[in-house]
Design an enzyme around this catalytic site. Structure first.
Site, PDB file in Angstrom:
ATOM      1  N   SER A   1     -14.278  -4.003   5.177  1.00 33.36           N
ATOM      2  CA  SER A   1     -14.489  -2.802   5.987  1.00 33.36           C
ATOM      3  C   SER A   1     -15.409  -1.834   5.244  1.00 33.36           C
ATOM      4  O   SER A   1     -16.576  -2.147   5.033  1.00 33.36           O
ATOM      5  CB  SER A   1     -13.137  -2.172   6.337  1.00 33.36           C
ATOM      6  OG  SER A   1     -13.258  -1.211   7.351  1.00 33.36           O
TER       7      SER A   1
ATOM      8  N   HIS B   1     -14.605  -5.099  11.761  1.00 32.54           N
ATOM      9  CA  HIS B   1     -13.564  -5.048  12.806  1.00 32.54           C
ATOM     10  C   HIS B   1     -14.179  -5.138  14.206  1.00 32.54           C
ATOM     11  O   HIS B   1     -13.811  -4.399  15.119  1.00 32.54           O
ATOM     12  CB  HIS B   1     -12.752  -3.754  12.691  1.00 32.54           C
ATOM     13  CG  HIS B   1     -12.229  -3.479  11.322  1.00 32.54           C
ATOM     14  ND1 HIS B   1     -11.386  -4.350  10.654  1.00 32.54           N
ATOM     15  CD2 HIS B   1     -12.439  -2.419  10.478  1.00 32.54           C
ATOM     16  CE1 HIS B   1     -11.088  -3.829   9.467  1.00 32.54           C
ATOM     17  NE2 HIS B   1     -11.721  -2.674   9.330  1.00 32.54           N
TER      18      HIS B   1
END
Length: 234
Positions: A125, A160
């Site tokens: 991330s 994501h």
């Protein structure tokens, strides 16, 4: 050989019972027990995050440690501490806080030096965004926006991609408004492996997950699907 492995999601922090991506990272070092340093700056050095890292990497053939900028733990020399690591794994959280603190401490330059010397850089991330020129983040407020990062890798990174339903449309919007460069949208459980700044391989810890290369074409987003190599059953 210079290597970066950027996870869209997954790994020990999201899939503690599925360490295929973590094992893949460790396998890139030709050493019996490589030194793996976790940098949890983006989470504010979350204690539970650090504990999960140690719990996971002690199951692998690795020697885990972590770097704290909030409670400095590296001894006399931050540079020496960084350069003795075989793998640097950067955790998720706030991309903005991560980049600001790294620059304040000079860690951004030390990580580049380690990379040039062969240390594998990895992260999830925010820890994936940081290696690119730009990324899609919500760390600047309630909406998703572009953020400039270290620029070791060309283009942008959006983690994501399917796990957060708002992130993919935000990436498309930013591309169409020409506020961000084209780049990679990456599902949870998928990692991009770059060697010498070129995409070498895309791998997944869950079958059926995908990555995408997205660009702006005359005001519309075009996506090219990249099917990962599934690491299970190997």
């Amino acid at each position: 050989m210079k290597q970066i492995i950027a996870l869209g999601g997954g790994g020990f922090s999201m899939e503690p019972e599925n360490l295929l991506l973590d094992q893949y990272i460790v396998n890139q070092v030709d050493k019996e027990k490589p030194n793996v340093c976790f940098i949890p700056t983006a989470s504010g050095d979350s204690e539970s995050y650090i504990e999960r890292f140690y719990e996971a990497y002690k199951k692998l053939s690795a020697t885990p440690t972590h770097l704290s900028l909030f409670s400095p733990n590296w001894g006399e020399s931050l540079e020496s501490f960084i350069l003795q690591q075989d793998i640097i794994y950067v955790g998720g959280g706030s991309s903005r806080n991560l980049l600001t603190l790294w620059k304040e401490w000079g860690l951004d330059h030390l990580l580049l030096k380690a990379y040039e010397q062969g240390t594998v850089l990895a992260g999830i991330s925010a820890g994936g965004i940081c290696w690119f020129q730009e990324g899609v983040t919500d760390s600047g407020g309630p909406t998703y926006r572009e953020i400039s990062a270290l620029g070791i890798l060309q283009g942008s990174f959006c983690p994501h991609y399917e796990g957060d339903k708002k992130r993919r449309p935000a990436y498309h919007r930013l591309l169409q408004e020409q506020r961000i460069k084209g780049g990679y949208g990456v599902d949870d459980s998928v990692a991009l492996h770059f060697i010498d700044e070129q995409l070498h391989q895309v791998v997944a810890s869950v079958d059926g997950k995908k990555a995408f290369y997205a660009t702006n074409s005359e005001g519309k987003t075009e996506e090219r699907v990249i099917t990962p190599l599934f690491l299970g059953n190997r």
